[in-house]
Motif scaffolding. Structure first.
Motif, PDB file in Angstrom:
ATOM      1  N   PRO A  99      23.653  29.352  42.019  1.00 51.38           N
ATOM      2  CA  PRO A  99      24.802  30.268  42.030  1.00 51.38           C
ATOM      3  C   PRO A  99      24.639  31.413  41.045  1.00 51.38           C
ATOM      4  N   LEU A 100      25.094  32.576  41.445  1.00 50.55           N
ATOM      5  CA  LEU A 100      25.070  33.761  40.601  1.00 50.55           C
ATOM      6  C   LEU A 100      26.461  34.120  40.080  1.00 50.55           C
ATOM      7  N   LYS A 101      27.481  33.709  40.826  1.00 50.32           N
ATOM      8  CA  LYS A 101      28.849  34.067  40.451  1.00 50.32           C
ATOM      9  C   LYS A 101      29.812  33.109  41.153  1.00 50.32           C
ATOM     10  N   ALA A 102      30.969  32.881  40.546  1.00 48.42           N
ATOM     11  CA  ALA A 102      32.002  32.058  41.171  1.00 48.42           C
ATOM     12  C   ALA A 102      33.369  32.491  40.659  1.00 48.42           C
ATOM     13  N   ARG A 103      34.394  32.161  41.434  1.00 49.59           N
ATOM     14  CA  ARG A 103      35.749  32.576  41.070  1.00 49.59           C
ATOM     15  C   ARG A 103      36.765  31.567  41.592  1.00 49.59           C
ATOM     16  N   GLU A 104      37.786  31.329  40.788  1.00 47.72           N
ATOM     17  CA  GLU A 104      38.915  30.502  41.211  1.00 47.72           C
ATOM     18  C   GLU A 104      40.209  31.279  40.990  1.00 47.72           C
ATOM     19  N   SER A 105      41.098  31.231  41.975  1.00 47.64           N
ATOM     20  CA  SER A 105      42.393  31.897  41.842  1.00 47.64           C
ATOM     21  C   SER A 105      43.477  31.011  42.431  1.00 47.64           C
ATOM     22  N   GLY A 106      44.647  31.082  41.846  1.00 52.11           N
ATOM     23  CA  GLY A 106      45.782  30.299  42.325  1.00 52.11           C
ATOM     24  C   GLY A 106      47.047  30.734  41.621  1.00 52.11           C
ATOM     25  N   LYS A 107      48.169  30.144  42.011  1.00 53.56           N
ATOM     26  CA  LYS A 107      49.449  30.474  41.406  1.00 53.56           C
ATOM     27  C   LYS A 107      50.077  29.211  40.851  1.00 53.56           C
ATOM     28  N   GLY A 108      50.209  29.168  39.510  1.00 58.69           N
ATOM     29  CA  GLY A 108      50.777  28.015  38.847  1.00 58.69           C
ATOM     30  C   GLY A 108      52.227  28.217  38.486  1.00 58.69           C
ATOM     31  N   SER A 109      52.755  27.343  37.655  1.00 61.71           N
ATOM     32  CA  SER A 109      54.167  27.398  37.278  1.00 61.71           C
ATOM     33  C   SER A 109      54.495  28.615  36.425  1.00 61.71           C
ATOM     34  N   LYS A 110      53.482  29.209  35.778  1.00 59.37           N
ATOM     35  CA  LYS A 110      53.708  30.391  34.947  1.00 59.37           C
ATOM     36  C   LYS A 110      53.150  31.658  35.574  1.00 59.37           C
ATOM     37  N   GLY A 111      52.784  31.591  36.851  1.00 59.32           N
ATOM     38  CA  GLY A 111      52.291  32.773  37.537  1.00 59.32           C
ATOM     39  C   GLY A 111      50.840  32.648  37.949  1.00 59.32           C
ATOM     40  N   PRO A 112      50.235  33.753  38.400  1.00 61.22           N
ATOM     41  CA  PRO A 112      48.852  33.728  38.883  1.00 61.22           C
ATOM     42  C   PRO A 112      47.856  33.378  37.772  1.00 61.22           C
ATOM     43  N   VAL A 113      46.805  32.670  38.169  1.00 60.19           N
ATOM     44  CA  VAL A 113      45.700  32.335  37.269  1.00 60.19           C
ATOM     45  C   VAL A 113      44.407  32.697  37.990  1.00 60.19           C
ATOM     46  N   ASP A 114      43.532  33.422  37.305  1.00 61.49           N
ATOM     47  CA  ASP A 114      42.295  33.885  37.933  1.00 61.49           C
ATOM     48  C   ASP A 114      41.150  33.727  36.936  1.00 61.49           C
ATOM     49  N   THR A 115      40.104  33.002  37.319  1.00 61.12           N
ATOM     50  CA  THR A 115      38.940  32.805  36.456  1.00 61.12           C
ATOM     51  C   THR A 115      37.673  33.174  37.210  1.00 61.12           C
TER      52      THR A 115
END
Length: 275
Positions: free
Chosen positions: A217-233
């Motif tokens: 792998p060269l790159k990866a990303r996770e995104s979602g919406k939790g109890s305090k709003g969007p989270v993006d890594t």
């Protein structure tokens, strides 16, 4: 060329084409098979480096990780919001180095940039284990969780850091992951993945992984919406198999927890220097 000769030539061409495909010359793999290959190839690497960027309601946090399995060493540098305490800057930076038996940590406010030395026989209170598992970033968990999800798709061919890569994407539903019975993810790894996300109020996350031609792998990303709003890594990966050259602090540059809390180091005012 008569009809029989034409048929023979056509059959030979078809056989050659199939042979090249079977040997990797344009083989189209199932996304789950491609992720499994990436998971296995990554696990074989003795080292790699990770740059991570996380954005959430608290702001932006950046981390740089490096590790080696043999010898057991890891290094983490992180920068993130300091908080709203008056009289302080907007960002705090922390550096940690871990060996098999010792954790070293320092921050700009520590006396003369000395390292705080902690025995690694047990977990550090309030901290994630900064050993090689954490220094690998989210990649091992992402590869496993995405490999265990149902709807993985190939997005297409793209370029990452000047290198060709195949982009895979899928949605990991935590409840479905709990019910998964295959071999893409182990029980302890599943718990390591799901627990912090449930605490953050996430029920599902989207994961993208860009895999290079060598199955790394060269790159990866996770995104979602939790109890305090969007989270993006987002993470980027380099230097597979390269010695990270992690330098363990010399004894003269370190101090024990007892020395730090008592203020007995270089005559500094510990009460004003503690993080």
């Amino acid at each position: 060329m008569n009809g029989i000769q034409k048929c023979v030539v056509a059959a030979a061409g078809a056989a050659l084409t199939l042979g090249l495909t079977a040997c990797g010359g344009g083989e189209e793999r199932d996304p789950h098979a491609a992720l499994k290959a990436a998971r296995q190839k990554t696990a074989q690497q003795n080292s790699y480096k990770t740059k991570q960027l996380t954005k959430d309601a608290g702001g932006e946090k950046r981390e740089e990780h490096a590790f080696s399995r043999e010898p057991d060493l890891s290094s983490t540098k992180s920068w993130g919001p300091r908080g709203k305490a008056p009289g302080r800057g907007s960002e705090v930076s922390i550096e940690m180095i871990s060996t098999e038996k010792t954790l070293f940590a320092r921050a700009p406010r520590m006396s003369r940039d000395r390292w705080l030395r902690t025995d690694r026989d047990g977990p550090v209170p309030g901290k994630k284990d900064p050993g090689p598992r954490e220094a690998q970033g989210e990649l091992p968990d992402w590869l496993a969780a995405l490999g265990a999800s149902k709807g993985v798709t190939k997005v297409g061919e793209e370029t990452v850091g000047g290198k060709p890569a195949t982009h895979f994407k899928g949605t990991v539903v935590l409840d479905e992951l709990d019910e998964y019975k295959g071999d893409a993810i182990q029980d302890d790894q599943r718990e390591h993945f799901t627990r912090p996300r449930r605490i953050s109020g996430l029920h599902e996350v989207d994961i993208d992984i860009w895999v290079g031609r060598d199955d790394l792998p060269l790159k990866a990303r996770e995104s979602g919406k939790g109890s305090k709003g969007p989270v993006d890594t987002t993470e980027e990966y380099t230097d597979y198999g390269v010695d990270p050259k992690i330098q363990v602090p010399a004894a003269k540059d370190t101090m024990s927890i007892e020395e730090y809390t008592s203020g007995k180091y270089d005559g500094e005012d510990a009460g004003q220097r503690r993080p």
